[in-house]
Write a protein that holds these residues in place. Structure first.
Motif, PDB file in Angstrom:
ATOM      1  N   LEU A  91       0.822  -1.205   0.000  1.00  0.00           N
ATOM      2  CA  LEU A  91       0.000   0.000   0.000  1.00  0.00           C
ATOM      3  C   LEU A  91       0.857   1.255   0.000  1.00  0.00           C
ATOM      4  O   LEU A  91       0.542   2.237  -0.671  1.00  0.00           O
ATOM      5  N   ALA A  92       1.947   1.209   0.775  1.00  0.00           N
ATOM      6  CA  ALA A  92       2.838   2.367   0.821  1.00  0.00           C
ATOM      7  C   ALA A  92       3.584   2.534  -0.496  1.00  0.00           C
ATOM      8  O   ALA A  92       3.840   3.667  -0.938  1.00  0.00           O
ATOM      9  N   ARG A  93       3.926   1.423  -1.136  1.00  0.00           N
ATOM     10  CA  ARG A  93       4.687   1.490  -2.378  1.00  0.00           C
ATOM     11  C   ARG A  93       3.864   2.074  -3.531  1.00  0.00           C
ATOM     12  O   ARG A  93       4.432   2.639  -4.467  1.00  0.00           O
ATOM     13  N   ILE A  94       2.543   1.922  -3.477  1.00  0.00           N
ATOM     14  CA  ILE A  94       1.713   2.437  -4.567  1.00  0.00           C
ATOM     15  C   ILE A  94       1.004   3.738  -4.178  1.00  0.00           C
ATOM     16  O   ILE A  94       0.104   4.190  -4.885  1.00  0.00           O
ATOM     17  N   SER A  95       1.405   4.352  -3.077  1.00  0.00           N
ATOM     18  CA  SER A  95       0.695   5.536  -2.588  1.00  0.00           C
ATOM     19  C   SER A  95       0.725   6.703  -3.576  1.00  0.00           C
ATOM     20  O   SER A  95      -0.173   7.545  -3.572  1.00  0.00           O
ATOM     21  N   ASN A  96       1.755   6.750  -4.431  1.00  0.00           N
ATOM     22  CA  ASN A  96       1.859   7.847  -5.392  1.00  0.00           C
ATOM     23  C   ASN A  96       1.237   7.516  -6.740  1.00  0.00           C
ATOM     24  O   ASN A  96       1.306   8.311  -7.678  1.00  0.00           O
ATOM     25  N   LEU A  97       0.604   6.333  -6.846  1.00  0.00           N
ATOM     26  CA  LEU A  97      -0.052   5.946  -8.089  1.00  0.00           C
ATOM     27  C   LEU A  97      -1.542   6.285  -8.031  1.00  0.00           C
ATOM     28  O   LEU A  97      -2.084   6.582  -6.960  1.00  0.00           O
ATOM     29  N   ARG A  98      -2.198   6.219  -9.173  1.00  0.00           N
ATOM     30  CA  ARG A  98      -3.631   6.525  -9.221  1.00  0.00           C
ATOM     31  C   ARG A  98      -4.445   5.546  -8.378  1.00  0.00           C
ATOM     32  O   ARG A  98      -5.523   5.884  -7.872  1.00  0.00           O
ATOM     33  N   THR A  99      -3.934   4.335  -8.250  1.00  0.00           N
ATOM     34  CA  THR A  99      -4.647   3.318  -7.471  1.00  0.00           C
ATOM     35  C   THR A  99      -4.327   3.405  -5.977  1.00  0.00           C
ATOM     36  O   THR A  99      -4.890   2.661  -5.187  1.00  0.00           O
ATOM     37  N   GLY A 100      -3.405   4.272  -5.577  1.00  0.00           N
ATOM     38  CA  GLY A 100      -3.004   4.390  -4.187  1.00  0.00           C
ATOM     39  C   GLY A 100      -3.610   5.603  -3.505  1.00  0.00           C
ATOM     40  O   GLY A 100      -4.406   6.344  -4.083  1.00  0.00           O
TER      41      GLY A 100
END
Length: 288
Positions: free
Chosen positions: A186-195
């Motif tokens: 969750l932290a790794r994708i926080s800067n993506l549209r899905t995060g």
């Protein structure tokens, strides 16, 4: 430990599997085993066959469970798959038996010309499963990182590792599950549209103390331990005194927090300091 507001991801794997080593016929309405002949009659003459024949009725039922609805195995399968499951957990209507979609999954694989059997994992039959599954082409793991009676998740993952080292195709491999089964994703994708941009991962007590008290001052927060499922280790944290929200200096350690656990919706009231101490315990654990 991860703080987030929502959680979701999906993965898909496709592997080409080869060779036929296992073929067992249980029948459309097989409910239980009536001796080694019925359980093992069609297993090809190899070490797997002898292991199956040596299992007593109790162990066969422990490993295979209720197989009603399982279609006959192909006479000449293109390959062999086993599906690992676990008794218990909140993902089954009958916690003592297979998930509702496990037998249909097996049947779909059988209709494609492959042999497929569901196997229940437990620590008691770990070695039996290792020998039974060592000759198949691949396995599908359907055991969530939950709490089950008679099951150690590290022992189960070691079994999968051993099978993988023997050349059994893993769907998915335990190391892959550890990456995507942890809240670190969750932290790794926080800067993506899905995060979610306000998702933070705390790796030590210092960052947890400073970061969480500052973030909690901005509004209710969700705390999640790194691994777990079915709501285990997930807490919704709200300040009892809502006038403390919006503070630039964070919240004081003496402030009261309403803590709701997602597993059973139980509610506790703790000071921020007490909540931090609970979090420290999780951070001290490996993978916390």
């Amino acid at each position: 430990m991860v703080m987030a507001s929502a959680y979701g991801y999906a993965t898909a794997l496709a592997l080409n599997l080869t060779a036929s080593v296992l073929s067992v016929y249980f029948g459309d309405a097989a409910e239980s085993f009536h001796g080694p002949a019925q359980a093992c009659t069609a297993i090809m003459p190899n070490s797997n066959s002898s292991v199956c024949h040596m299992l007593d009725d109790r162990k066969r039922k422990l490993i295979f469970g209720d197989l009603r609805g399982l279609q006959p195995q192909p006479e000449q399968p293109a390959g062999s798959i086993v599906i690992f499951g676990a008794r218990g957990g909140d993902d089954k209507s009958d916690s003592s038996e297979h998930r509702g979609d496990t037998i249909p999954m097996c049947n779909s694989i059988i209709e494609l010309g492959w042999s497929c059997l569901p196997l229940f994992y437990s620590d008691e039959v770990r070695q039996d499963l290792l020998q039974l599954a060592s000759g198949v082409d691949g396995y599908i793991s359907r055991v969530n990182p939950d709490v089950y009676e008679g099951i150690s998740i590290p022992n189960y993952e070691e079994l999968l590792e051993e099978l993988g080292s023997m050349g059994v195709a893993a769907m998915p491999h335990p190391r892959f599950m550890q990456l995507f089964g942890s809240k670190e994703a969750l932290a790794r994708i926080s800067n993506l549209r899905t995060g979610l941009a306000d998702t933070v991962m705390y790796l030590d007590p210092e960052s947890f103390r400073e970061g969480f008290t500052a973030n909690l001052a901005q509004g209710p927060r969700v705390l999640k331990q790194n691994r777990g499922s079915q709501g285990e280790g997930i807490w919704v944290c709200k300040l009892v005194d809502e006038s403390l929200y919006g503070g630039a200096e964070g919240v004081p350690l003496s402030a009261m927090v309403q803590v709701t656990e997602a597993l059973d919706n139980s509610v506790e009231h703790k000071t921020v300091g007490e909540l931090l101490e609970t979090g420290y315990e999780y951070l001290r654990r490996e993978g916390g």
